[in-house]
Design an enzyme around this catalytic site. Structure first.
Site, PDB file in Angstrom:
ATOM      1  N   GLU A 446     103.557 -27.230 -30.666  1.00  0.00           N
ATOM      2  CA  GLU A 446     103.717 -25.916 -31.248  1.00  0.00           C
ATOM      3  C   GLU A 446     103.455 -25.960 -32.785  1.00  0.00           C
ATOM      4  O   GLU A 446     102.249 -25.820 -33.110  1.00  0.00           O
ATOM      5  CB  GLU A 446     105.152 -25.159 -31.060  1.00  0.00           C
ATOM      6  CG  GLU A 446     105.259 -25.011 -29.601  1.00  0.00           C
ATOM      7  CD  GLU A 446     106.503 -23.856 -29.664  1.00  0.00           C
ATOM      8  OE1 GLU A 446     106.427 -22.704 -29.960  1.00  0.00           O
ATOM      9  OE2 GLU A 446     107.366 -24.231 -28.916  1.00  0.00           O
ATOM     10  N   GLU A 716     116.962 -27.635 -33.226  1.00  0.00           N
ATOM     11  CA  GLU A 716     116.652 -26.425 -32.766  1.00  0.00           C
ATOM     12  C   GLU A 716     117.875 -25.444 -32.066  1.00  0.00           C
ATOM     13  O   GLU A 716     118.062 -24.532 -31.998  1.00  0.00           O
ATOM     14  CB  GLU A 716     115.415 -26.501 -31.679  1.00  0.00           C
ATOM     15  CG  GLU A 716     115.014 -25.121 -31.034  1.00  0.00           C
ATOM     16  CD  GLU A 716     113.869 -25.299 -30.389  1.00  0.00           C
ATOM     17  OE1 GLU A 716     113.598 -26.345 -29.664  1.00  0.00           O
ATOM     18  OE2 GLU A 716     112.955 -24.289 -30.122  1.00  0.00           O
TER      19      GLU A 716
END
Ligand code: BGC
Length: 924
Positions: A446, A716
């Protein structure tokens, strides 16, 4: 009084400045208190001729930041000197000198062309564009303007120009392409050989979780123009065109996600043909933000072999960058470096968090001593797995930390080691994810400019490093890719083509506002104005008849823990409640921005829109008696933080929040939306103690839980690593995502208590709040006016506070445990006073279980005394494992009794520890 730290567009001495009206900022230092600037004068002269191009004349004003140049039009490639003088309210005077060199104001004046190559598609090697030139006379200065489609490095006579990495960075290439400016005077000789090597980078490389290549084009290209200025005033221009050559290089392949492969023995290079490729020079912009550089070098903390026989190097810190090898091997020997953020619970190298971004670098050695690192890639890692070297030694490896080189302006340190580690984790996730764009994570497939992540972290980031130039550049890309019709993308630069989710797209409004508030920068507001108000207009156009936005995709309270269907990551809070809360938040910012910019009609119409939407929001999402339709932690938090709840309902909503937290055994369950504001809301609404309980928790889910698990960056997910040591296996588990690091904003604003009241901290509040378990803390924060400091300690029954207020600012100080607010001019202030407060963490608290408490005869006696028969209730056995907080959910009236029991047990505990006899009087 002394002037110091003169800045021109935030920079000390910009080289290649291409802002037509640069802004000047300076600071004042004074031995006296209550010092303000009374007047100033700026004179700008052309350095060579000494001609004055601007004399502001004496201006009676306290303005000392972002004073805009208002003289003759600045010329290209010219050196200017800046003289600032100022006088303060004590009639003390000072002056300071500075200067800047301009670049090229109109990119159409470049003669260079964007050149590409015809090397075969199967040939993955990074092409090297080259040319040579000779100088004709004595060189005064040589400047290179360079950019590429792809990422490049330029060398002159074999020496690399500058120290940049991943240039030209990542922008919305179709609209904007940054070029870099290098002073190459030192590299120039009589005969010169120039090479520009170009890797795929973001332009042609694989991007996104679908691993899509060629996002902007299928051929890399280079653009360069060198201006050689001679002593006699003449100038030669050397620029890329079809006369340049191109060949293969030693970099056999390079991808940001996949890594780089280099053969340093390769000497036989296939030649290609250069052609000029289509390119709009109007897209060219001089680099605005700080370049990406190696900012730190870390040596291994350990070299070892894991249980599966992998040879590993541990750098002790999860970071973004590359491994540099310093090695003398055999000619043809191949060394491979693989990367991982962590080991698994068995101590084995665990690269799964990278997903498909394999991040493998390899080098074929040439037999000489070599210092090698990949040029056009970066990885997120703490551990490197080395193949192809028999015996690993420490001196062979260095981790190069790479990111946008923004100036550090803030620091925080306290007496609690775990909190300091948490803070360190925040600063590392910040630096690891600011690599030309603010990314979600630096390691997996990403590394995109996710807007939601950026938005929730932007306040925190801006209080640690100066983000003004970084965000100003990014906002231009956001602006370029947004429109009234499509709205604002979820990631910028946009490679996904998905648009408009609340809390994500709202970054377009929140980020310029955060920059304005933090640095007093109004230019980012005027530059972003169209994008900011069009986002609000876009939402308004998608509202139903009730004036609310209730259609379309929303990320909701991303990764919140309160939704049982774990496959859905959006949390339990009604997604349109969040969408409309943010709609109100950004409309409020847009109306305030209109005011700052003097757009009075817009101010009126957005104010009207705000009031109307607020009314619609209240009737849709709150009952008439003050219950929230979505009674989650995040629902309550945004109702209070964004000021949406009716005044009369705020107390009930706070109670609902406190109860919800209690029902989760005093744990948070918030995701990306609720987490940044949760502790703020509690501290601001009379529940600071509960905020500190959440903050100081060490079990899952909490901030310090990850610290106890050995985290060196922010994860995260709250459960990226589970209490059992397993990993979340949902396919989305990064150990380096900064969103939950936004807690540092609460540490700065609530623990240290420093909060801006006027943009740029021209006027600010200092209202430190104590935290059990933290005896002392020190915060310093370099604002545009100078350093604000807040030092507090509370021990041995005394509170000591030291506050520093910069010249030309005013502080409103409220000391801990005092109600009076003192208005302070500049100076250093110290206070020392008595308190009964003891910040030691006590053994018993509302977090203790009934079982633990009842092991104590004193507790039994007290319960018997206050609630006779309570312990005889046959149901009591079921409550033994419950915390007192949990029990309160059923019987809130028992609170005073529990508090009294806990206080008594702690007094007893302390007396026991001190060897003194407890006299049994629980009322003491
Ligand atoms: C990213 C997030 C991002 C999200 C969108 C993820 O894959 O890593 O941080 O905001 O997608 O919901």
């Amino acid at each position: 009084m002394n002037l110091y730290d003169l800045r021109i567009e935030y920079d000390k001495a910009p080289f290649g400045l291409s802002v037509k009206n640069p802004r000047f900022s300076w600071k004042l230092k004074s031995g006296r208190t209550d010092t303000m600037q009374k007047n100033y004068r700026i004179v700008v002269t052309e350095s060579d001729s000494g001609n004055t191009v601007w004399d502001s004349k004496l201006i009676e004003s306290d303005a000392s930041i972002h004073v805009e140049y208002a003289g003759d039009a600045l010329l290209d490639e010219t050196a200017y000197s800046v003289h600032v003088e100022a006088c303060d309210n004590h009639d003390e005077k000072s002056e300071i000198e500075g200067g800047f060199v301009t670049g090229i104001f109109d990119p159409a004046s470049f003669q260079a062309r964007m050149i590409t190559h015809d090397l075969s598609e199967d040939n993955k090697s990074c092409p090297v564009f080259y040319s040579s030139f000779a100088t004709r006379k004595k060189v005064k200065r040589a400047v290179a303007y360079v950019t590429s489609y792809g990422v490049y490095e330029m060398s002159v006579n074999g020496k690399t120009a500058g120290d940049l990495r991943m240039a030209p960075g990542w922008t919305s290439y179709k609209n904007r392409l940054q070029y870099q400016i290098y002073d190459i005077t030192e590299l120039i000789d009589k005969r010169n050989f120039v090479e520009i090597t170009v890797g795929n980078g973001w332009y042609k490389g694989i991007l996104g979780f679908t691993l899509k290549p060629n996002n902007y084009g299928d051929r890399v290209a280079a653009f360069a123009e060198i201006h050689v200025f001679y002593e006699d005033g003449s100038c030669d221009k050397i620029f890329t065109d079809e006369n340049w050559g191109v060949r293969e290089g030693q970099i056999l392949s390079s991808e940001i996600y996949m890594g780089e492969s280099v053969d340093t023995t390769k000497a036989d290079f296939a030649e290609g043909k250069v052609s000029v490729t289509e390119f709009d020079p109007k897209t060219l912009v001089a680099q605005e933000n700080e370049p990406v550089r190696v900012t730190k070098r870390l040596k291994p903390v350990k070299i070892f072999t894991d249980p599966e026989g992998n040879k590993l190097v541990d750098f002790g810190q999860n970071l973004t960058g590359v491994v540099e090898l310093n090695i003398k091997g055999k000619k043809g020997q191949k060394v491979t470096v693989k990367h991982a953020e962590t080991l698994d619970k068995n101590g084995v190298f665990y690269p799964e968090t990278l997903r498909k971004a394999v991040s493998i670098d390899s080098f074929v050695l040439n037999g000489e001593r070599q210092v090698l690192s990949p040029k056009f890639t970066f990885h997120g890692f703490r551990y490197a797995k080395i193949e192809g070297i028999e015996d690993l030694t420490e001196d062979m490896f260095t981790a190069l930390v790479i990111h946008s080189d923004m100036e550090e302006i803030g620091d925080f340190e306290c007496s609690n080691k775990k909190v300091n580690q948490l803070y360190s984790n925040v600063t590392w996730s910040f630096r690891d994810n600011f690599l030309d764009v603010p990314t979600d994570c630096p390691q997996r497939d990403e590394r995109l400019g996710w807007m939601g992540d950026a938005q929730v972290f932007c306040w925190t980031a801006s209080e640690i490093r100066n983000t003004a130039r970084f965000y100003s550049k990014w906002m231009k890309d956001i602006g370029a890719e947004s429109s009234l019709e499509k709205g604002v993308p979820h990631v910028v630069p946009d490679i996904l083509g998905s648009y408009s989710s609340s809390a994500w797209s709202d970054a377009a409004v929140i980020i310029p506002w955060a920059v304005y508030q933090t640095y007093g920068d109004t230019r980012i507001l005027s530059d972003s104005w169209q994008c900011m108000h069009e986002w609000v207009d876009h939402i308004r156009n998608h509202c139903g008849d009730n004036g609310l936005w209730q259609t379309g995709f929303q990320y909701g309270d991303w990764l919140a823990l309160d939704k049982e269907e774990m496959a859905d990551r959006t949390g339990a809070t009604d997604k349109y409640l969040i969408a409309n809360a943010y709609y109100l938040y950004v409309t409020d910012i847009v109306r305030k921005t209109a005011k700052v910019l003097g757009h009075s009609d817009a101010e009126k119409s957005y104010s009207k829109l705000y009031e109307k939407t607020l009314e619609a929001f209240r009737s849709e999402y709150y009952t008439s008696t003050g219950r929230i339709v979505s009674e989650t932690q995040t629902g309550a938090v945004i109702s209070l933080f964004f000021g949406l709840a009716r005044e009369k309902d705020r107390k009930r909503i706070l109670d609902a929040l406190v109860e919800n937290i209690a029902a989760h055994k005093n744990h948070l369950v918030t995701g990306f939306v609720g987490t940044p504001y949760l502790c703020h809301v509690l501290s601001e609404n009379g529940a600071h103690n509960l905020a500190t309980v959440l903050f100081m928790r060490e079990d899952y889910p909490s901030w310090l839980y990850a610290v106890n698990k050995g985290a060196t960056t922010i994860w995260e997910r709250w459960n990226s690593i589970t209490p059992e040591g397993d990993f979340d296996v949902s396919g989305m588990n990064s150990l380096n995502h900064y969103a939950y690091g936004s807690i540092a904003d609460w540490m700065f604003r609530k623990i240290s208590g420093i909060e801006q009241l006027e943009p740029g901290y021209k006027r600010f509040r200092v209202k430190p709040m104590l935290v059990k378990g933290i005896y002392s803390f020190d915060r310093s924060f370099e604002t545009m006016y100078g350093t604000i400091e807040s030092h507090v300690s509370c021990k041995d029954r005394r509170i000591k506070v030291k506050v520093v207020v910069p010249v030309n600012t005013t502080a409103e100080l409220t000391l801990p445990e005092q109600t009076e607010t003192k208005v302070l001019g500049s100076g250093t202030y110290e206070f020392d006073y008595a308190t009964d407060t003891d910040l030691t963490v006590e053994r018993y608290s509302m977090e203790s279980t009934l079982g633990e408490i009842l092991q104590n005869q004193l507790a039994k006696d007290m319960f018997e005394q206050f609630a006779p028969g309570m312990l005889d209730n046959p149901m009591i056995g079921y409550a033994m494992g419950m915390t007192l907080t949990e029990m309160l959910v059923q019987a809130p009236e028992a609170k005073p009794m529990y508090e009294a029991v806990i206080a008594a047990l702690n007094v007893q505990e302390k007396a026991n520890n001190q060897g003194a006899a407890f006299d049994g009087d629980i009322r003491k």
